[in-house]
Design a protein around this motif. Sequence first.
Motif, PDB file in Angstrom:
ATOM      1  N   THR A 132       5.947  -5.806   4.256  1.00 51.86           N
ATOM      2  CA  THR A 132       6.221  -5.563   2.838  1.00 51.86           C
ATOM      3  C   THR A 132       7.704  -5.682   2.493  1.00 51.86           C
ATOM      4  O   THR A 132       8.090  -5.539   1.339  1.00 51.86           O
ATOM      5  CB  THR A 132       5.731  -4.162   2.427  1.00 51.86           C
ATOM      6  OG1 THR A 132       6.446  -3.191   3.190  1.00 51.86           O
ATOM      7  CG2 THR A 132       4.250  -4.002   2.682  1.00 51.86           C
ATOM      8  N   TYR A 173      -2.431  -4.054  11.512  1.00 49.90           N
ATOM      9  CA  TYR A 173      -3.120  -4.181  10.221  1.00 49.90           C
ATOM     10  C   TYR A 173      -4.622  -4.427  10.352  1.00 49.90           C
ATOM     11  O   TYR A 173      -5.256  -4.882   9.405  1.00 49.90           O
ATOM     12  CB  TYR A 173      -2.502  -5.323   9.412  1.00 49.90           C
ATOM     13  CG  TYR A 173      -1.037  -5.119   9.104  1.00 49.90           C
ATOM     14  CD1 TYR A 173      -0.613  -3.998   8.402  1.00 49.90           C
ATOM     15  CD2 TYR A 173      -0.082  -6.036   9.530  1.00 49.90           C
ATOM     16  CE1 TYR A 173       0.737  -3.804   8.122  1.00 49.90           C
ATOM     17  CE2 TYR A 173       1.272  -5.853   9.256  1.00 49.90           C
ATOM     18  CZ  TYR A 173       1.663  -4.727   8.549  1.00 49.90           C
ATOM     19  OH  TYR A 173       2.996  -4.547   8.276  1.00 49.90           O
ATOM     20  N   PRO A 221       0.828  -1.199   0.000  1.00 46.89           N
ATOM     21  CA  PRO A 221       0.000   0.000   0.000  1.00 46.89           C
ATOM     22  C   PRO A 221       0.876   1.268   0.000  1.00 46.89           C
ATOM     23  O   PRO A 221       2.036   1.219   0.418  1.00 46.89           O
ATOM     24  CB  PRO A 221      -0.786  -0.090   1.307  1.00 46.89           C
ATOM     25  CG  PRO A 221      -0.422  -1.366   1.964  1.00 46.89           C
ATOM     26  CD  PRO A 221       0.630  -2.044   1.174  1.00 46.89           C
ATOM     27  N   TYR A 234       0.746   3.863   1.884  1.00 45.17           N
ATOM     28  CA  TYR A 234       1.139   4.171   3.265  1.00 45.17           C
ATOM     29  C   TYR A 234       0.920   2.956   4.154  1.00 45.17           C
ATOM     30  O   TYR A 234       0.088   2.106   3.862  1.00 45.17           O
ATOM     31  CB  TYR A 234       0.271   5.312   3.826  1.00 45.17           C
ATOM     32  CG  TYR A 234       0.482   6.632   3.146  1.00 45.17           C
ATOM     33  CD1 TYR A 234       1.553   7.450   3.488  1.00 45.17           C
ATOM     34  CD2 TYR A 234      -0.401   7.054   2.159  1.00 45.17           C
ATOM     35  CE1 TYR A 234       1.740   8.672   2.855  1.00 45.17           C
ATOM     36  CE2 TYR A 234      -0.221   8.273   1.521  1.00 45.17           C
ATOM     37  CZ  TYR A 234       0.855   9.079   1.867  1.00 45.17           C
ATOM     38  OH  TYR A 234       1.041  10.277   1.243  1.00 45.17           O
ATOM     39  N   ASP A 235       1.673   2.919   5.260  1.00 39.66           N
ATOM     40  CA  ASP A 235       1.336   2.021   6.366  1.00 39.66           C
ATOM     41  C   ASP A 235       1.499   0.539   6.065  1.00 39.66           C
ATOM     42  O   ASP A 235       0.953  -0.288   6.779  1.00 39.66           O
ATOM     43  CB  ASP A 235      -0.122   2.267   6.814  1.00 39.66           C
ATOM     44  CG  ASP A 235      -0.151   2.963   8.173  1.00 39.66           C
ATOM     45  OD1 ASP A 235       0.874   2.944   8.866  1.00 39.66           O
ATOM     46  OD2 ASP A 235      -1.206   3.506   8.531  1.00 39.66           O
ATOM     47  N   GLY A 236       2.230   0.187   5.012  1.00 38.12           N
ATOM     48  CA  GLY A 236       2.438  -1.237   4.719  1.00 38.12           C
ATOM     49  C   GLY A 236       3.252  -1.927   5.799  1.00 38.12           C
ATOM     50  O   GLY A 236       3.144  -3.136   5.993  1.00 38.12           O
ATOM     51  N   GLY A 237       4.089  -1.166   6.489  1.00 49.28           N
ATOM     52  CA  GLY A 237       4.807  -1.699   7.645  1.00 49.28           C
ATOM     53  C   GLY A 237       5.785  -2.810   7.322  1.00 49.28           C
ATOM     54  O   GLY A 237       6.258  -2.938   6.178  1.00 49.28           O
ATOM     55  N   GLU A 283      -6.139  -1.618   5.005  1.00 49.24           N
ATOM     56  CA  GLU A 283      -6.635  -2.454   3.901  1.00 49.24           C
ATOM     57  C   GLU A 283      -6.313  -3.937   4.074  1.00 49.24           C
ATOM     58  O   GLU A 283      -6.975  -4.783   3.490  1.00 49.24           O
ATOM     59  CB  GLU A 283      -6.106  -1.944   2.557  1.00 49.24           C
ATOM     60  CG  GLU A 283      -4.592  -2.001   2.418  1.00 49.24           C
ATOM     61  CD  GLU A 283      -4.135  -1.304   1.121  1.00 49.24           C
ATOM     62  OE1 GLU A 283      -3.956  -0.079   1.162  1.00 49.24           O
ATOM     63  OE2 GLU A 283      -3.973  -1.990   0.102  1.00 49.24           O
TER      64      GLU A 283
END
Lengths: 463, 361
Positions: free
Chosen positions: A259, B70, A251, A253-256, B75
């Motif tokens: 990823t 998450y 994503p 943002y915020d894939g953390g 998402e």
Amino acid sequence: MTKLNALWDLVVVGGGNAALCAAIEAAELGASVVILEGAPRDYRGGNSRHTRNFRCMHQGPLSVLTDIYEEEEYFDDLLRVTKGETDEHLARLAIRTSESCLPWMEKQGVRFQPSLSGTLSLSRTNAFFLGGGKALVNAYYNRAADLGVTVIYEAQVTHVDIQDSVFSGVTCDIAGVTQLIEGKSVVLASGGFQADLEWLARAWGPAAKNFLIRGTPYNRGVVLKDMIDQGAETVGDPTQCHAVAIDGRAPKYDGGIVTRLDCVPFSIVVNRDGQRFYDEGEDVWPKRYAIWGRLVAAQPDQVAYSIIDTKSIDAFMPSVFPPIQADTIEGLGQKLGISGTVLKSTVEAFNAACQEGMFHGNELDGLTTKGLTPSKTNWARPITQAPFYGYELRPGVTFTYLGLKVDETARVTGAGGRMKNVWAAGEIMAGSILGQGYLAGFGMTIGTVFGRIAGKEAAAHVL
Amino acid sequence: MSYEIPILPKSNTLAEARRQVEICNACRYCEGYCAVFPAITRQRAFADGDLTQLANLCHNCQGCYHACQYTAPHEFALNLPGILADVRQESWDEYAWPQAFAGRFQRRGTPIALALVVGLALLFALVTALPATDGLGFYAFVSHSLMIAIFAPAFLAPMVAIGVGLRRYWCAVGGQPIRFAHLRHAVSAVATMRNLGGGQGQGCNFEDGDRFSNKRRIAHQLVMYGFLLCFAATSSATLMHYLLDIQAPYEIFSLPKLLGLTGGLMMSVGALWLVMLKRRADRKLGSVRAWGGEMAFVLLLGLTGFTGLWLYAATGTPLVAPLLALHLGAVLTFFLITPYSKMVHGFYRLAALVRDAQSIT
Ligand SMILES: Cc1cc2nc3c(=O)[nH]c(=O)nc-3n(C[C@H](O)[C@H](O)[C@H](O)COP(=O)(O)OP(=O)(O)OC[C@H]3O[C@@H](n4cnc5c(N)ncnc54)[C@H](O)[C@@H]3O)c2cc1C
Ligand code: SF4
Ligand code: SF4
């Protein structure tokens, strides 16, 4: 809402690790504290909720930490990654204080666990949070609530009111309504500016629009910019950010953490044009992952593709999205959206340059290519065994380096010298210590150490 | 190894569980909470049977929900406790025998209530229609041999049904021959409800958002041990009856009475406590579909314990006859619906723990 009109002893801007540590310390000393968190409750905790550990000095086994990790070794590690871009005084303060932070954190309800599977190399230096950073953030919010700290979510601070080095209040958008919140002191802990793509593009160039942001979309540097505009002194390179190569399907943002991709050392990496551009096997991945963000960012369209075959698919931590898979190299190229024929010739050239030898996934095995530019100096095994797999790589920004200059009491310096009642902690001042590079777990150490100092100093100033 | 999962997903639930578990396997932050995460990290790809095993291993402590960066609105929309609860429910349906009863008493409270009414009516009819016997105590109302005639099959038939289900489960999750060490591992985990302990004894997240407590764990153990004590009471009475030829009613300081009273008390208190906790919990972190069935089941357990106690307290009063019918009716219902209600979780979870022990050792 009436309570908001109070004159707070301490206003804390931000709701991540540094903010919470400051709020807890001040509240423990009896100060009335309000936390203004720009994010909604579900997303509270900024980048801190994506973390997994903090780096902690210890002179003997401590909680989950094994063996010893002393000041000199810690400082040497820091020097190596920052290439000297650090304030030794502040750095040593952070390092020395980290040891007493661990028991303090446990006292506040934070729990630790042995280092996660696949991260054994960190079991001596880094204490992992049970459940990760969000569990830590939850524990701190609960502790803060027990201490009577008021937390306001969706409270975005737009301006810090400072006259003649004296803070008096902040202007804040709370769910769309602009409010003035007054206080006798302030701790600024609102993180870096990496979520502001415009700012990144000004600093880095238009390519930055294609970067992915690994953490919260709420760290847009609004407060940092406001402070700079008011003449606050800064440190850290304004044009640099820490970026790693992550899964291109992450994503925005915020894939953390999930990823990240650990396949690079076992692969060849090609750009959009199907060409290799750097030695994938230069060093073990924990020592190299941080340079790949930049490498990919420098490629056309800021994208690259990591190609492996069946021999290597189990050699690294599983990825969050399954790899693209094909039975031929050409087919894989097409599925990835690059020229299959060019990819095939790149792979063939690489395969022809591979040498006989023993492959060892966990150490530098010296299995290098011959007569290839750029060469691959370790783990070079021919890519021959179908099915073949590919991952799209893109730069993922972790944090920015530009920050506020602070002293050893975490106090901010302005045009008129040290400010009277303004402190800063966490990423917003981390550039003082981490001017370049990154040392795993040091972000949380800086936030915890300086958050606690800021909270205590502010309370002492007010009470 | 290929990434293509060999078996096609049987349901959307399994596909969704697979999606979430794969995210967890790339993250692993929750590794320290329970047995599920270490089991996840031992694999790279997850067939349906693997997911079924993980689901039954999960004790729904909810720690991994509150710790997850998450969860929705992100998402990735992680809700591992929720999706594993759904997989669990579906697996019990799938393995239920005979299939006609699958899921009948699992999801909604109404069928349980109906079954209870039928059970009660039956017992009432028996107690009132039959002429007083020459037995003492309860046997003055229902003779010992009649009790055996009703309750022996009512107990044994469900056991057979559960046995069939467990066999199917064992095949699906690739179980191996069971050794003593596996059993010891599993039983010790059950004895302390280790997987509701949050990994460090802080307990689970349930009745108070992201704060940890051991309330649910203790309440559960009260019910579990209470139930086992009641079971031991009945067994000891049976032994005394047949082997020692000592007939009921028993003294207060006899084994059946001591075990039964303590067990009944623990069961009633524990069930009531569970109901109170469950009312404060977040439904979406369990199987939303099965909430009613679970609640009714706990109430039935509580009722069984409570009527047993009341029956004892009412000794010598005219209430004994109706209370006896009530109590025995509840017990009868409980036994009969066991393979198709929440009660079956105990059996599958024990099996999952044994299976887990096999992959560790
Ligand atoms: C994916 C990822 C993994 C990481 N892992 C680790 C790790 O394992 N160990 C480690 O040490 N470091 C790690 N880091 C770095 C670490 O996250 C940061 O160093 C640390 O969280 C900084 O803490 P902070 O409190 O300063 O900022 P944050 O935790 O980011 O908090 C900033 C807060 O300010 C709020 N905010 C922003 N602007 C405003 C405004 N205008 N008004 C009000 N509130 C505002 C935000 O909503 C947020 O709550 C990681 C970073 C990422 C992205
Ligand atoms: S539940 Fe969330 S935090 Fe926990 S392991 Fe899975 S993805 Fe990571
Ligand atoms: S709910 Fe608890 S037991 Fe279930 S997987 Fe999550 S942490 Fe483990």
